[in-house]
Design a protein around this motif. Structure first.
Motif, PDB file in Angstrom:
ATOM      1  N   ARG A  75      43.787  23.637   8.461  1.00  0.00           N
ATOM      2  CA  ARG A  75      43.627  23.819   9.900  1.00  0.00           C
ATOM      3  C   ARG A  75      44.013  25.235  10.315  1.00  0.00           C
ATOM      4  N   ALA A  76      44.971  25.824   9.621  1.00  0.00           N
ATOM      5  CA  ALA A  76      45.387  27.188   9.938  1.00  0.00           C
ATOM      6  C   ALA A  76      44.256  28.169   9.667  1.00  0.00           C
ATOM      7  N   ALA A  77      43.578  28.005   8.539  1.00  0.00           N
ATOM      8  CA  ALA A  77      42.466  28.903   8.207  1.00  0.00           C
ATOM      9  C   ALA A  77      41.367  28.807   9.261  1.00  0.00           C
ATOM     10  N   ALA A  78      41.056  27.585   9.704  1.00  0.00           N
ATOM     11  CA  ALA A  78      40.019  27.406  10.718  1.00  0.00           C
ATOM     12  C   ALA A  78      40.441  28.003  12.058  1.00  0.00           C
ATOM     13  N   ALA A  79      41.718  27.809  12.428  1.00  0.00           N
ATOM     14  CA  ALA A  79      42.212  28.335  13.698  1.00  0.00           C
ATOM     15  C   ALA A  79      42.218  29.861  13.697  1.00  0.00           C
ATOM     16  N   GLU A  80      42.622  30.450  12.565  1.00  0.00           N
ATOM     17  CA  GLU A  80      42.640  31.911  12.475  1.00  0.00           C
ATOM     18  C   GLU A  80      41.230  32.490  12.565  1.00  0.00           C
ATOM     19  N   ALA A  81      40.273  31.820  11.951  1.00  0.00           N
ATOM     20  CA  ALA A  81      38.887  32.279  12.034  1.00  0.00           C
ATOM     21  C   ALA A  81      38.381  32.217  13.474  1.00  0.00           C
ATOM     22  N   THR A  82      38.723  31.143  14.180  1.00  0.00           N
ATOM     23  CA  THR A  82      38.323  31.004  15.578  1.00  0.00           C
ATOM     24  C   THR A  82      38.963  32.096  16.431  1.00  0.00           C
ATOM     25  N   ALA A  83      40.233  32.368  16.185  1.00  0.00           N
ATOM     26  CA  ALA A  83      40.944  33.392  16.960  1.00  0.00           C
ATOM     27  C   ALA A  83      40.346  34.777  16.712  1.00  0.00           C
ATOM     28  N   ARG A  84      40.069  35.106  15.446  1.00  0.00           N
ATOM     29  CA  ARG A  84      39.480  36.415  15.140  1.00  0.00           C
ATOM     30  C   ARG A  84      38.116  36.570  15.793  1.00  0.00           C
ATOM     31  N   SER A  85      37.316  35.520  15.735  1.00  0.00           N
ATOM     32  CA  SER A  85      35.983  35.575  16.334  1.00  0.00           C
ATOM     33  C   SER A  85      36.070  35.790  17.844  1.00  0.00           C
ATOM     34  N   GLU A 112      38.882  25.874  24.505  1.00  0.00           N
ATOM     35  CA  GLU A 112      39.065  25.533  23.087  1.00  0.00           C
ATOM     36  C   GLU A 112      40.299  26.234  22.520  1.00  0.00           C
ATOM     37  N   LEU A 113      40.460  27.513  22.849  1.00  0.00           N
ATOM     38  CA  LEU A 113      41.633  28.250  22.376  1.00  0.00           C
ATOM     39  C   LEU A 113      42.921  27.641  22.929  1.00  0.00           C
ATOM     40  N   LYS A 114      42.896  27.267  24.206  1.00  0.00           N
ATOM     41  CA  LYS A 114      44.083  26.679  24.827  1.00  0.00           C
ATOM     42  C   LYS A 114      44.457  25.372  24.150  1.00  0.00           C
ATOM     43  N   GLN A 115      43.473  24.542  23.856  1.00  0.00           N
ATOM     44  CA  GLN A 115      43.740  23.266  23.206  1.00  0.00           C
ATOM     45  C   GLN A 115      44.311  23.481  21.800  1.00  0.00           C
ATOM     46  N   MET A 116      43.750  24.428  21.064  1.00  0.00           N
ATOM     47  CA  MET A 116      44.256  24.711  19.724  1.00  0.00           C
ATOM     48  C   MET A 116      45.682  25.254  19.782  1.00  0.00           C
ATOM     49  N   GLN A 117      45.931  26.118  20.771  1.00  0.00           N
ATOM     50  CA  GLN A 117      47.265  26.696  20.884  1.00  0.00           C
ATOM     51  C   GLN A 117      48.299  25.616  21.194  1.00  0.00           C
ATOM     52  N   GLU A 118      47.953  24.670  22.048  1.00  0.00           N
ATOM     53  CA  GLU A 118      48.873  23.580  22.376  1.00  0.00           C
ATOM     54  C   GLU A 118      49.195  22.754  21.133  1.00  0.00           C
ATOM     55  N   MET A 164      48.409  34.395  16.710  1.00  0.00           N
ATOM     56  CA  MET A 164      46.999  34.806  16.729  1.00  0.00           C
ATOM     57  C   MET A 164      46.247  34.162  17.882  1.00  0.00           C
ATOM     58  N   LEU A 165      46.510  32.883  18.113  1.00  0.00           N
ATOM     59  CA  LEU A 165      45.821  32.181  19.195  1.00  0.00           C
ATOM     60  C   LEU A 165      46.240  32.726  20.556  1.00  0.00           C
ATOM     61  N   SER A 166      47.512  33.109  20.687  1.00  0.00           N
ATOM     62  CA  SER A 166      47.974  33.702  21.949  1.00  0.00           C
ATOM     63  C   SER A 166      47.258  35.020  22.214  1.00  0.00           C
ATOM     64  N   GLU A 167      47.116  35.832  21.172  1.00  0.00           N
ATOM     65  CA  GLU A 167      46.400  37.102  21.316  1.00  0.00           C
ATOM     66  C   GLU A 167      44.938  36.863  21.688  1.00  0.00           C
TER      67      GLU A 167
END
Length: 218
Positions: free
Chosen positions: A52-62, A141-147, A173-176
């Motif tokens: 899940r971390a790898a997927a979240a980081e990819a979403t944040a970078r994108s 989506e970012l907010k939900q992942m960050q929570e 990363m998600l906060s950024e």
């Protein structure tokens, strides 16, 4: 469900005092509490943290790349600025200040010009709405992942040290990404309001010309 005075009956109250029977008032209060309570955010199971971390980081970078690579409004702000300037110039034109002195032919030309501006703004409004909707969905989506990841960090005592550090990195990363996404979203929402105000001015201009035409044709 709130019981009114008319629906209250002594037998129900008495039944609540009988051992072994549920309290009707308490059972009816639970749904309201559930509806009014905050939505619980589940922490991510330890075994799922790496994937899940790898997927979240990819979403944040994108999200960060999109926010920094493209203008916040997709170029719509420049298009609106040009259109707004034309509308304001037309509103302030001498002809719009003396409609009562114009011929029927000239009034009909003004009417067509206002209709043109209305159509242009309608197209722009729909484009801005699509842009705003897309940005809003991404921010949500970012907010939900960050929570979810924040909840995971909050239960860090159940995680091995490497997984805890990974989870904290994902939260950062998600906060950024959320901050980066917030800039174009804020600009798009502001543009949406500006376009709406311009559309209202165009509508008033149209109405003035239509009223002049109606008076002329009486």
């Amino acid at each position: 469900l709130v019981l009114s005075a008319a629906s209250w009956s002594p037998p129900v109250a008495a039944a609540a005092l009988v051992p072994g029977l549920p309290d009707p008032a308490a059972s009816k209060a639970k749904p309201a509490d559930a509806e009014n309570g905050d939505r619980a955010v589940a922490a991510i199971p330890a075994a799922m943290v790496p994937a899940r971390a790898a997927a979240a980081e990819a979403t944040a970078r994108s999200a960060v790349e999109r926010a920094t690579r493209l203008p916040a409004d997709g170029g719509l702000d420049r298009a609106f600025a040009r259109l707004e300037a034309n509308v304001e110039e037309f509103r302030a034109s001498p002809e719009m200040q003396r409609l009562d002195r114009l011929s029927l032919t000239r009034l009909e030309m003004l009417q067509r010009q206002w209709r043109f501006y209305a159509a242009e703004l309608d197209t722009l409004q729909r484009q801005v709405a699509r842009q705003t909707s897309s940005l809003s969905a991404g921010a949500a989506e970012l907010k939900q992942m960050q929570e979810s990841w924040t909840a995971t960090v909050a239960e860090a005592d159940r995680l091995p040290e490497p997984l805890r550090l990974r989870a904290e990195g994902v939260v950062a990363m998600l906060s950024e990404a959320e901050r980066a996404q917030g800039r174009p979203l804020g600009a798009a929402l502001e543009l949406q309001q500006r376009v709406a105000r311009a559309a209202a001015r165009v509508e008033r201009g149209q109405r003035r010309v239509e009223e002049a035409l109606a008076y002329y044709r009486r």
